[in-house]
Design a protein around this motif. Structure first.
Motif, PDB file in Angstrom:
ATOM      1  N   ALA A 145       0.982  -1.086  -0.139  1.00 33.73           N
ATOM      2  CA  ALA A 145       0.064   0.082  -0.066  1.00 33.73           C
ATOM      3  C   ALA A 145       0.860   1.193   0.115  1.00 33.73           C
ATOM      4  CB  ALA A 145      -0.857   0.162   1.135  1.00 33.73           C
ATOM      5  N   ALA A 146       2.005   1.113   0.824  1.00 34.48           N
ATOM      6  CA  ALA A 146       2.945   2.431   0.950  1.00 34.48           C
ATOM      7  C   ALA A 146       3.718   2.571  -0.741  1.00 34.48           C
ATOM      8  CB  ALA A 146       4.104   2.236   1.652  1.00 34.48           C
ATOM      9  N   HIS A 147       3.662   1.571  -1.440  1.00 36.10           N
ATOM     10  CA  HIS A 147       4.364   1.696  -2.799  1.00 36.10           C
ATOM     11  C   HIS A 147       3.263   2.221  -3.552  1.00 36.10           C
ATOM     12  CE1 HIS A 147       8.388   0.272  -2.736  1.00 36.10           C
ATOM     13  NE2 HIS A 147       8.363  -0.932  -2.001  1.00 36.10           N
ATOM     14  N   ALA A 148       2.189   1.542  -3.405  1.00 34.93           N
ATOM     15  CA  ALA A 148       0.998   2.259  -4.382  1.00 34.93           C
ATOM     16  C   ALA A 148       0.762   3.795  -4.227  1.00 34.93           C
ATOM     17  CB  ALA A 148      -0.165   1.175  -3.998  1.00 34.93           C
ATOM     18  N   ASP A 149       0.725   4.096  -2.802  1.00 35.74           N
ATOM     19  CA  ASP A 149       0.531   5.591  -2.443  1.00 35.74           C
ATOM     20  C   ASP A 149       1.627   6.272  -3.078  1.00 35.74           C
ATOM     21  OD1 ASP A 149      -1.630   5.091  -1.153  1.00 35.74           O
ATOM     22  OD2 ASP A 149      -0.935   5.285   0.806  1.00 35.74           O
ATOM     23  N   ALA A 150       3.095   5.824  -2.876  1.00 32.27           N
ATOM     24  CA  ALA A 150       4.034   6.657  -3.536  1.00 32.27           C
ATOM     25  C   ALA A 150       3.805   6.674  -5.216  1.00 32.27           C
ATOM     26  CB  ALA A 150       5.453   5.932  -3.191  1.00 32.27           C
ATOM     27  N   GLU A 151       3.386   5.593  -5.688  1.00 30.38           N
ATOM     28  CA  GLU A 151       3.253   5.686  -7.059  1.00 30.38           C
ATOM     29  C   GLU A 151       2.124   6.967  -7.636  1.00 30.38           C
ATOM     30  OE1 GLU A 151       4.532   4.002 -10.238  1.00 30.38           O
ATOM     31  OE2 GLU A 151       6.024   4.509  -8.823  1.00 30.38           O
ATOM     32  N   ARG A 152       1.091   6.839  -6.862  1.00 30.03           N
ATOM     33  CA  ARG A 152       0.048   7.645  -7.009  1.00 30.03           C
ATOM     34  C   ARG A 152       0.588   8.903  -6.959  1.00 30.03           C
ATOM     35  NH1 ARG A 152      -5.536   7.710  -3.487  1.00 30.03           N
ATOM     36  NH2 ARG A 152      -4.119   6.637  -2.324  1.00 30.03           N
ATOM     37  N   ALA A 153       1.164   9.361  -6.045  1.00 31.69           N
ATOM     38  CA  ALA A 153       1.670  10.588  -5.540  1.00 31.69           C
ATOM     39  C   ALA A 153       2.569  11.324  -6.500  1.00 31.69           C
ATOM     40  CB  ALA A 153       2.479  10.781  -4.317  1.00 31.69           C
ATOM     41  N   TYR A 154       3.531  10.385  -6.995  1.00 29.74           N
ATOM     42  CA  TYR A 154       4.474  10.454  -8.041  1.00 29.74           C
ATOM     43  C   TYR A 154       3.880  10.722  -9.690  1.00 29.74           C
ATOM     44  CZ  TYR A 154       8.829  11.469  -5.676  1.00 29.74           C
ATOM     45  OH  TYR A 154       9.694  12.095  -4.771  1.00 29.74           O
ATOM     46  N   ASP A 155       2.742  10.221  -9.735  1.00 24.68           N
ATOM     47  CA  ASP A 155       2.095  10.129 -11.197  1.00 24.68           C
ATOM     48  C   ASP A 155       1.686  11.607 -10.932  1.00 24.68           C
ATOM     49  OD1 ASP A 155       2.745   7.544 -11.932  1.00 24.68           O
ATOM     50  OD2 ASP A 155       0.624   6.739 -11.371  1.00 24.68           O
ATOM     51  N   LEU A 156       0.924  12.119  -9.984  1.00 26.31           N
ATOM     52  CA  LEU A 156       0.351  13.239  -9.743  1.00 26.31           C
ATOM     53  C   LEU A 156       1.270  14.555 -10.121  1.00 26.31           C
ATOM     54  CD1 LEU A 156      -2.339  12.748  -6.821  1.00 26.31           C
ATOM     55  CD2 LEU A 156      -2.871  13.146  -9.272  1.00 26.31           C
ATOM     56  N   LEU A 157       2.443  13.951  -9.288  1.00 22.17           N
ATOM     57  CA  LEU A 157       3.699  15.229  -9.325  1.00 22.17           C
ATOM     58  C   LEU A 157       4.145  15.267 -11.016  1.00 22.17           C
ATOM     59  CD1 LEU A 157       5.804  14.373  -6.428  1.00 22.17           C
ATOM     60  CD2 LEU A 157       4.591  16.688  -6.938  1.00 22.17           C
ATOM     61  N   GLY A 158       4.392  14.166 -11.488  1.00 17.77           N
ATOM     62  CA  GLY A 158       4.908  13.905 -12.884  1.00 17.77           C
ATOM     63  C   GLY A 158       4.245  14.463 -13.850  1.00 17.77           C
ATOM     64  N   ALA A 159       2.523  14.405 -13.755  1.00 13.48           N
ATOM     65  CA  ALA A 159       1.698  14.917 -14.565  1.00 13.48           C
ATOM     66  C   ALA A 159       2.126  16.350 -15.034  1.00 13.48           C
ATOM     67  CB  ALA A 159       0.454  14.582 -14.307  1.00 13.48           C
TER      68      ALA A 159
END
Length: 211
Positions: free
Chosen positions: A190-204
């Motif tokens: 879940a921690a990895h999934a949250d980090a991916e979502r966060a960086y997807d938002l940043l990266g966009a």
């Protein structure tokens, strides 16, 4: 003064600094941060109060020395990224690696002493405020690194603020999961999934700025 003598003195200073911090944290965890005076820490470490203040200008710094090694880490990651790798990609990979390493700075470490330390940080107003000062310093350092990577001053500042904020939000959520009684292995995915979502938002948003 020889280089060897200078090195010995520096190592002695580091040992003294470490001893002071470890002594202070042990007392803080045992009795509560606000119930322990600087004079008591100095006495327990067998140094004078003026000596203690030469190493740590504020009581809060005694507690936060444990995370001092992470100061400026995001900026170092950006500056040390591989050729052709974007700053955001380097930061994303680094955060995932720190999660896998159960680094306490990610909030994902269920060692009882680490959890107790985190509880103290988040429940003590003066420590939480000092932690925000550390975050502000990290933000300035990261903004500088992003500017070196080609971002204009405003974009670098905005991006740095977002990255540092994301790291703190993720760490706090990870700590809350563990504070509720769960173990690291149960929440890692879940921690990895949250980090991916966060960086997807940043990266966009930041990808359009070349970051």
């Amino acid at each position: 003064m020889t280089e060897e003598t200078t090195g010995l003195r520096e190592r002695k200073k580091q040992r003294t600094r470490q001893t002071l911090s470890e002594t202070a944290i042990a007392l803080f965890l045992e009795r509560g941060f606000d119930r322990v005076s600087v004079a008591e820490v100095a006495a327990a470490a067998e140094v004078s109060k003026p000596t203690l203040f030469r190493y740590f200008p504020a009581k809060e710094d005694l507690a936060l020395h444990r995370i001092a090694d992470h100061q400026g880490e995001a900026a170092r990651v950006v500056r040390g990224r591989a050729p052709g790798e974007s700053p955001v990609a380097a930061l994303r990979a680094h955060f995932h690696a720190r999660l896998d390493a159960r680094d306490p700075v990610t909030g994902l470490c269920d060692v009882p002493a680490v959890l107790a330390f985190r509880d103290m940080l988040y429940s003590t107003p003066s420590l939480a405020a000092r932690l925000m000062q550390y975050a502000a310093e990290d933000e300035r350092a990261l903004a500088g690194a992003l500017a070196e990577a080609g971002a204009d001053e405003v974009t670098a500042g905005l991006a740095a603020a977002q990255v540092i904020a994301v790291h703190h939000v993720l760490a706090r959520h990870n700590w809350q999961r563990l504070a509720s009684g769960r173990i690291t292995a149960a929440v890692l995915a879940a921690a990895h999934a949250d980090a991916e979502r966060a960086y997807d938002l940043l990266g966009a948003g930041l990808a359009t700025q070349g970051l």
